[in-house]
Design a protein around this motif. Structure first.
Motif, mmCIF file in Angstrom:
data_model
loop_
_atom_site.group_PDB
_atom_site.id
_atom_site.type_symbol
_atom_site.label_atom_id
_atom_site.label_comp_id
_atom_site.label_asym_id
_atom_site.label_seq_id
_atom_site.Cartn_x
_atom_site.Cartn_y
_atom_site.Cartn_z
ATOM 1 N N ARG A 166 -14.228 0.063 -10.427
ATOM 2 C CA ARG A 166 -14.447 1.333 -9.736
ATOM 3 C C ARG A 166 -13.741 2.475 -10.436
ATOM 4 O O ARG A 166 -12.522 2.487 -10.600
ATOM 5 N N ILE A 167 -14.532 3.449 -10.849
ATOM 6 C CA ILE A 167 -13.986 4.653 -11.456
ATOM 7 C C ILE A 167 -13.537 5.593 -10.345
ATOM 8 O O ILE A 167 -14.262 5.801 -9.374
ATOM 9 N N ASP A 168 -12.347 6.129 -10.470
ATOM 10 C CA ASP A 168 -11.834 7.087 -9.495
ATOM 11 C C ASP A 168 -11.039 8.130 -10.273
ATOM 12 O O ASP A 168 -9.873 7.910 -10.619
ATOM 13 N N VAL A 169 -11.688 9.252 -10.565
ATOM 14 C CA VAL A 169 -11.059 10.261 -11.417
ATOM 15 C C VAL A 169 -9.838 10.896 -10.757
ATOM 16 O O VAL A 169 -8.911 11.314 -11.459
ATOM 17 N N VAL A 170 -9.795 10.956 -9.443
ATOM 18 C CA VAL A 170 -8.619 11.522 -8.770
ATOM 19 C C VAL A 170 -7.420 10.602 -8.967
ATOM 20 O O VAL A 170 -6.333 11.058 -9.334
ATOM 21 N N ASP A 171 -7.590 9.297 -8.758
ATOM 22 C CA ASP A 171 -6.491 8.357 -8.974
ATOM 23 C C ASP A 171 -6.123 8.290 -10.456
ATOM 24 O O ASP A 171 -4.949 8.166 -10.810
ATOM 25 N N GLY A 172 -7.117 8.367 -11.340
ATOM 26 C CA GLY A 172 -6.833 8.373 -12.775
ATOM 27 C C GLY A 172 -5.979 9.563 -13.160
ATOM 28 O O GLY A 172 -4.986 9.433 -13.885
ATOM 29 N N GLY B 42 0.546 -1.200 0.000
ATOM 30 C CA GLY B 42 0.000 0.000 0.000
ATOM 31 C C GLY B 42 0.613 1.348 0.000
ATOM 32 O O GLY B 42 1.110 1.736 0.999
ATOM 33 N N MET B 43 0.314 1.893 -1.547
ATOM 34 C CA MET B 43 0.708 3.289 -1.683
ATOM 35 C C MET B 43 -0.267 4.197 -0.924
ATOM 36 O O MET B 43 -1.466 4.074 -1.063
ATOM 37 N N SER B 44 0.251 5.121 -0.175
ATOM 38 C CA SER B 44 -0.584 6.055 0.574
ATOM 39 C C SER B 44 -1.410 6.885 -0.386
ATOM 40 O O SER B 44 -0.903 7.514 -1.295
ATOM 41 N N GLY B 45 -2.729 6.871 -0.200
ATOM 42 C CA GLY B 45 -3.620 7.688 -1.001
ATOM 43 C C GLY B 45 -4.049 7.041 -2.293
ATOM 44 O O GLY B 45 -5.097 7.353 -2.821
ATOM 45 N N ILE B 46 -3.304 6.123 -2.822
ATOM 46 C CA ILE B 46 -3.681 5.448 -4.058
ATOM 47 C C ILE B 46 -4.319 4.116 -3.694
ATOM 48 O O ILE B 46 -3.817 3.386 -2.852
ATOM 49 N N SER B 47 -5.435 3.823 -4.340
ATOM 50 C CA SER B 47 -6.145 2.587 -4.064
ATOM 51 C C SER B 47 -5.246 1.385 -4.315
ATOM 52 O O SER B 47 -4.450 1.391 -5.235
ATOM 53 N N MET B 48 -5.395 0.370 -3.526
ATOM 54 C CA MET B 48 -4.628 -0.846 -3.720
ATOM 55 C C MET B 48 -5.183 -1.604 -4.909
ATOM 56 O O MET B 48 -6.365 -1.579 -5.177
ATOM 57 N N ALA B 49 -4.328 -2.299 -5.611
ATOM 58 C CA ALA B 49 -4.742 -3.022 -6.816
ATOM 59 C C ALA B 49 -5.835 -4.036 -6.518
ATOM 60 O O ALA B 49 -6.710 -4.256 -7.336
ATOM 61 N N ASP C 278 -9.273 21.471 -5.499
ATOM 62 C CA ASP C 278 -8.862 20.653 -4.349
ATOM 63 C C ASP C 278 -8.532 19.224 -4.771
ATOM 64 O O ASP C 278 -7.545 18.644 -4.318
ATOM 65 N N GLU C 279 -9.361 18.640 -5.636
ATOM 66 C CA GLU C 279 -9.102 17.284 -6.116
ATOM 67 C C GLU C 279 -7.809 17.234 -6.925
ATOM 68 O O GLU C 279 -7.048 16.267 -6.822
ATOM 69 N N LEU C 280 -7.557 18.265 -7.698
ATOM 70 C CA LEU C 280 -6.330 18.324 -8.498
ATOM 71 C C LEU C 280 -5.094 18.374 -7.601
ATOM 72 O O LEU C 280 -4.092 17.712 -7.883
ATOM 73 N N ARG C 281 -5.167 19.115 -6.501
ATOM 74 C CA ARG C 281 -4.048 19.146 -5.548
ATOM 75 C C ARG C 281 -3.813 17.760 -4.945
ATOM 76 O O ARG C 281 -2.673 17.328 -4.775
ATOM 77 N N GLY D 289 -0.456 15.467 -5.431
ATOM 78 C CA GLY D 289 0.256 14.904 -4.276
ATOM 79 C C GLY D 289 0.409 13.394 -4.383
ATOM 80 O O GLY D 289 1.479 12.847 -4.073
ATOM 81 N N ARG D 290 -0.636 12.726 -4.841
ATOM 82 C CA ARG D 290 -0.561 11.272 -5.003
ATOM 83 C C ARG D 290 0.458 10.903 -6.075
ATOM 84 O O ARG D 290 1.216 9.947 -5.918
ATOM 85 N N ALA D 291 0.461 11.640 -7.178
ATOM 86 C CA ALA D 291 1.417 11.358 -8.259
ATOM 87 C C ALA D 291 2.841 11.522 -7.759
ATOM 88 O O ALA D 291 3.710 10.676 -8.012
ATOM 89 N N ARG D 292 3.103 12.597 -7.051
ATOM 90 C CA ARG D 292 4.458 12.839 -6.537
ATOM 91 C C ARG D 292 4.856 11.795 -5.502
ATOM 92 O O ARG D 292 6.021 11.384 -5.435
ATOM 93 N N ASP D 293 3.896 11.350 -4.693
ATOM 94 C CA ASP D 293 4.170 10.304 -3.714
ATOM 95 C C ASP D 293 4.520 8.993 -4.414
ATOM 96 O O ASP D 293 5.467 8.306 -4.034
#
Length: 140
Positions: free
Chosen positions: A78-84, A17-24, A117-120, A124-128
Motif C-alpha cells: 500500500r502506497i501512502d504518500v502522507v506516511d511516506g 499503534g502509533m497514532s496516525g501512522i499505519s501499523m506495520a 493540508d496533507e503536509l500539515r 504532525g505524524r512525524a513529530r508524534d
C-alpha cells in the motif's frame, strides 16, 4: 524480480499503534489486493521488522519505510504518500547526524506531492513519532 528490487532486499536484510501512522501489519494485510500477493507477503515479512526499527529511531529503517510508503516496494504494498512524507520529515527532524543532502532531496520530492493540508498531517505524524520514540525534534 528486478535487479533494483534485489539490491533493496539485500540492503534491507543487511540493515537489519502509533497514532496516525499505519501499523506495520498493514503491509501484510494489504497484500490481498496486490497483483503479486506472494511477493508482497515476502516483502511484508521483511518490512515489518524494518517498520518496528524505524519507529524506534533507526535511520536506515526510516529511509526504507519511507521508500516503501512512496513506491510500494515494487510489489504493490500500500502506497501512502502522507506516511511516506512523515517518515522523510522524521529523518530530517531527528536524525541530525545521519541525514544527508539526499534526505533533504527525498523530502522535497516526496512531500512536494502533498497538498498543504496533507503536509500539515504528515508533519504532525512525524513529530508524534519523534515524541513517542523519545527523540527531540529539531527544525534545523
Amino acid at each position: 524480480m528486478t535487479q533494483q528490487f534485489n539490491r533493496f532486499a539485500l540492503a534491507t536484510v543487511l540493515a537489519v499503534g502509533m497514532s496516525g501512522i499505519s501499523m506495520a501489519g498493514e503491509f501484510r494485510a494489504n497484500c490481498g489486493a496486490s497483483e503479486a500477493p506472494a511477493d508482497c507477503k515476502r516483502w511484508a515479512d521483511i518490512l515489518i521488522p524494518q517498520y518496528q526499527k524505524a519507529v524506534k529511531g533507526d535511520y536506515a529503517a526510516r529511509r526504507n519505510v519511507a521508500f516503501c510508503y512512496m513506491d510500494g516496494c515494487e510489489v504493490k504494498i500500500r502506497i501512502d504518500v502522507v506516511d511516506g512524507c512523515a517518515f522523510r520529515l522524521l529523518i530530517l527532524g531527528t536524525n541530525l547526524r545521519e541525514r544527508t543532502s539526499g534526505d533533504f532531496s527525498n523530502a522535497r520530492t516526496d512531500c512536494g506531492k502533498l497538498s498543504p493540508d496533507e503536509l500539515r498531517v504528515a508533519d504532525g505524524r512525524a513529530r508524534d513519532l519523534a515524541r513517542r520514540a523519545g527523540q527531540p525534534w529539531s527544525d534545523r
